[in-house]
Design a protein around this motif. Structure first.
Motif, PDB file in Angstrom:
ATOM      1  N   UNK A 227      81.323  50.068  29.956  1.00  0.00           N
ATOM      2  CA  UNK A 227      80.932  51.706  29.684  1.00  0.00           C
ATOM      3  C   UNK A 227      80.755  52.947  30.996  1.00  0.00           C
ATOM      4  N   UNK A 228      80.474  52.066  31.710  1.00  0.00           N
ATOM      5  CA  UNK A 228      79.947  52.029  33.171  1.00  0.00           C
ATOM      6  C   UNK A 228      81.448  51.956  34.443  1.00  0.00           C
ATOM      7  N   UNK A 229      81.951  53.679  35.605  1.00  0.00           N
ATOM      8  CA  UNK A 229      82.091  52.548  36.580  1.00  0.00           C
ATOM      9  C   UNK A 229      81.112  52.264  37.186  1.00  0.00           C
ATOM     10  N   UNK A 230      80.335  52.697  37.616  1.00  0.00           N
ATOM     11  CA  UNK A 230      78.763  52.129  38.477  1.00  0.00           C
ATOM     12  C   UNK A 230      79.138  50.696  38.247  1.00  0.00           C
ATOM     13  N   UNK A 231      78.419  50.073  36.638  1.00  0.00           N
ATOM     14  CA  UNK A 231      78.349  49.578  36.742  1.00  0.00           C
ATOM     15  C   UNK A 231      78.969  48.594  36.746  1.00  0.00           C
ATOM     16  N   UNK A 232      80.633  48.832  36.152  1.00  0.00           N
ATOM     17  CA  UNK A 232      81.530  48.043  36.750  1.00  0.00           C
ATOM     18  C   UNK A 232      82.383  47.574  37.782  1.00  0.00           C
ATOM     19  N   UNK A 233      81.502  48.513  39.029  1.00  0.00           N
ATOM     20  CA  UNK A 233      81.758  48.059  40.319  1.00  0.00           C
ATOM     21  C   UNK A 233      80.837  46.939  40.687  1.00  0.00           C
ATOM     22  N   UNK A 234      79.749  47.046  40.605  1.00  0.00           N
ATOM     23  CA  UNK A 234      78.669  46.027  40.648  1.00  0.00           C
ATOM     24  C   UNK A 234      79.330  44.901  39.844  1.00  0.00           C
ATOM     25  N   UNK A 235      79.768  44.574  38.694  1.00  0.00           N
ATOM     26  CA  UNK A 235      80.049  43.510  38.931  1.00  0.00           C
ATOM     27  C   UNK A 235      81.722  43.261  39.130  1.00  0.00           C
ATOM     28  N   UNK A 236      82.459  43.927  39.714  1.00  0.00           N
ATOM     29  CA  UNK A 236      83.788  43.553  40.858  1.00  0.00           C
ATOM     30  C   UNK A 236      83.590  43.292  42.171  1.00  0.00           C
ATOM     31  N   UNK A 237      81.986  43.593  41.993  1.00  0.00           N
ATOM     32  CA  UNK A 237      81.336  43.405  43.637  1.00  0.00           C
ATOM     33  C   UNK A 237      80.958  41.786  43.710  1.00  0.00           C
ATOM     34  N   UNK A 238      79.876  41.742  42.890  1.00  0.00           N
ATOM     35  CA  UNK A 238      79.655  40.255  42.568  1.00  0.00           C
ATOM     36  C   UNK A 238      80.718  39.360  42.664  1.00  0.00           C
ATOM     37  N   UNK A 239      81.621  39.584  41.754  1.00  0.00           N
ATOM     38  CA  UNK A 239      82.373  38.416  41.704  1.00  0.00           C
ATOM     39  C   UNK A 239      83.762  37.924  43.221  1.00  0.00           C
ATOM     40  N   UNK A 240      84.397  39.717  44.225  1.00  0.00           N
ATOM     41  CA  UNK A 240      84.724  39.061  45.393  1.00  0.00           C
ATOM     42  C   UNK A 240      83.366  39.079  46.406  1.00  0.00           C
ATOM     43  N   UNK A 241      82.644  38.963  46.108  1.00  0.00           N
ATOM     44  CA  UNK A 241      81.352  38.221  47.258  1.00  0.00           C
ATOM     45  C   UNK A 241      80.932  36.723  46.765  1.00  0.00           C
ATOM     46  N   UNK A 242      81.162  36.121  45.378  1.00  0.00           N
ATOM     47  CA  UNK A 242      80.581  34.704  44.717  1.00  0.00           C
ATOM     48  C   UNK A 242      82.260  33.624  45.474  1.00  0.00           C
ATOM     49  N   UNK A 243      83.381  35.086  45.490  1.00  0.00           N
ATOM     50  CA  UNK A 243      84.980  33.813  45.833  1.00  0.00           C
ATOM     51  C   UNK A 243      84.765  33.713  47.288  1.00  0.00           C
ATOM     52  N   UNK A 244      84.063  34.797  48.375  1.00  0.00           N
ATOM     53  CA  UNK A 244      84.028  34.980  49.509  1.00  0.00           C
ATOM     54  C   UNK A 244      82.728  33.856  49.785  1.00  0.00           C
ATOM     55  N   UNK A 245      81.369  33.861  49.456  1.00  0.00           N
ATOM     56  CA  UNK A 245      80.284  32.856  50.552  1.00  0.00           C
ATOM     57  C   UNK A 245      80.730  31.602  49.675  1.00  0.00           C
ATOM     58  N   UNK A 246      81.123  31.383  48.553  1.00  0.00           N
ATOM     59  CA  UNK A 246      81.464  29.894  47.969  1.00  0.00           C
ATOM     60  C   UNK A 246      82.839  28.906  48.776  1.00  0.00           C
ATOM     61  N   UNK A 247      83.620  30.205  49.177  1.00  0.00           N
ATOM     62  CA  UNK A 247      84.859  28.929  49.126  1.00  0.00           C
ATOM     63  C   UNK A 247      85.419  29.540  50.765  1.00  0.00           C
TER      64      UNK A 247
END
Length: 267
Positions: A227-247
């Motif tokens: 429902x929100x562009x900004x909130x979805x960008x936050x979710x995308x960023x968390x997904x990217x950080x998750x992969x970057x920092x845990x693998x």
């Protein structure tokens, strides 16, 4: 006879086939319940990285079975209205299971995708059509609505609202050439090459990291509901950080590019 077949045509690829060609793989309950169960098993199989969904014979799935819908389980003593509600839930569960699968799902649309079969195809992550494929939102032609199994949610997001309104309200056929032109399918290929085309695409996806592909699929679907562009960008960023920092996958990709070799990702 099994109405749903699961094969392994290539390593890490599962081929799920609706197997009732004499009825164009129609959505009788004795087909759809085994389909949901098969999808659940495949989703839980960590040896499977990509799923290809197709129909046996010359049809993908022709929607409602006009010869007989099959028996709805666990409905003894219920009213007609309650049985109808339970029946819809069973079909909805197929779409929800498809959506929740860990692996990317490629629909190999080899022929008619009508009514609920159209919904099934649109519910996949990727669609590739054989040249004999066609799509029809058939409910409107049968005195009903064309809105079933998430179709009025999925189709406008796949091809835009203007085209979705026209296709669903007219009940007309969309052939494979038009389907590619309007973005309903990624591409149209000769029917004889359909499965191999899907397998080749699956192997390309398998070459990437498991966590990367699974989270990309999840973020794409999440974005369609956001429902929100900004909130979805936050979710995308968390997904990217998750992969970057845990693998070590990012660093491995850089090393592999430098060494001119395929990367070996953590899965």
């Amino acid at each position: 006879m099994s109405f749903v077949l699961v094969d392994r045509p290539r390593p890490q690829i599962a081929l799920v086939t609706l197997n009732r060609p004499e009825r164009m793989n129609a959505m009788a309950f004795d087909v759809m319940i085994p389909l949901r169960e098969a999808l659940e098993r495949v989703s839980a199989d960590n040896d499977v990285r990509v799923v290809v969904l197709t129909g046996a014979g010359h049809g993908f799935c022709s929607g409602a079975d006009l010869q007989g819908a099959g028996r709805v389980p666990n409905t003894k003593g219920l009213t007609t209205t309650t049985v109808a509600r339970r029946s819809m839930d069973l079909l909805n569960d197929v779409m929800i299971t498809l959506r929740r699968m860990h692996q990317p799902v490629i629909a190999a649309v080899n022929g008619a995708a009508i009514g609920g079969g159209f919904c099934l195809a649109v519910g996949a992550d990727i669609r590739i059509a054989g040249e004999d494929a066609y799509f029809r939102a058939a409910g409107i032609n049968n005195g009903l609505t064309s809105t079933e199994l998430g179709m009025s949610f999925l189709l406008p997001r796949a091809i835009g609202s203007a085209r979705a309104f026209e296709i669903m309200l007219s009940g007309r056929d969309v052939d494979a050439v038009e389907a590619e032109r309007i973005g309903l399918v990624s591409r149209t290929v000769p029917t004889a090459k359909l499965l191999d085309t899907c397998y080749d695409l699956a192997e390309r996806i398998i070459g990437f990291s498991r966590v990367g592909t699974e989270l990309t699929k999840r973020m794409l679907w999440s974005g369609l509901e956001a429902s929100s562009f900004e909130s979805h960008m936050q979710q995308e960023g968390l997904a990217q950080l998750y992969v970057r920092l845990t693998t070590d996958n990012f660093d491995e990709a850089i090393r592999a590019r430098r060494d001119r070799r395929p990367p070996h990702y953590e899965h």
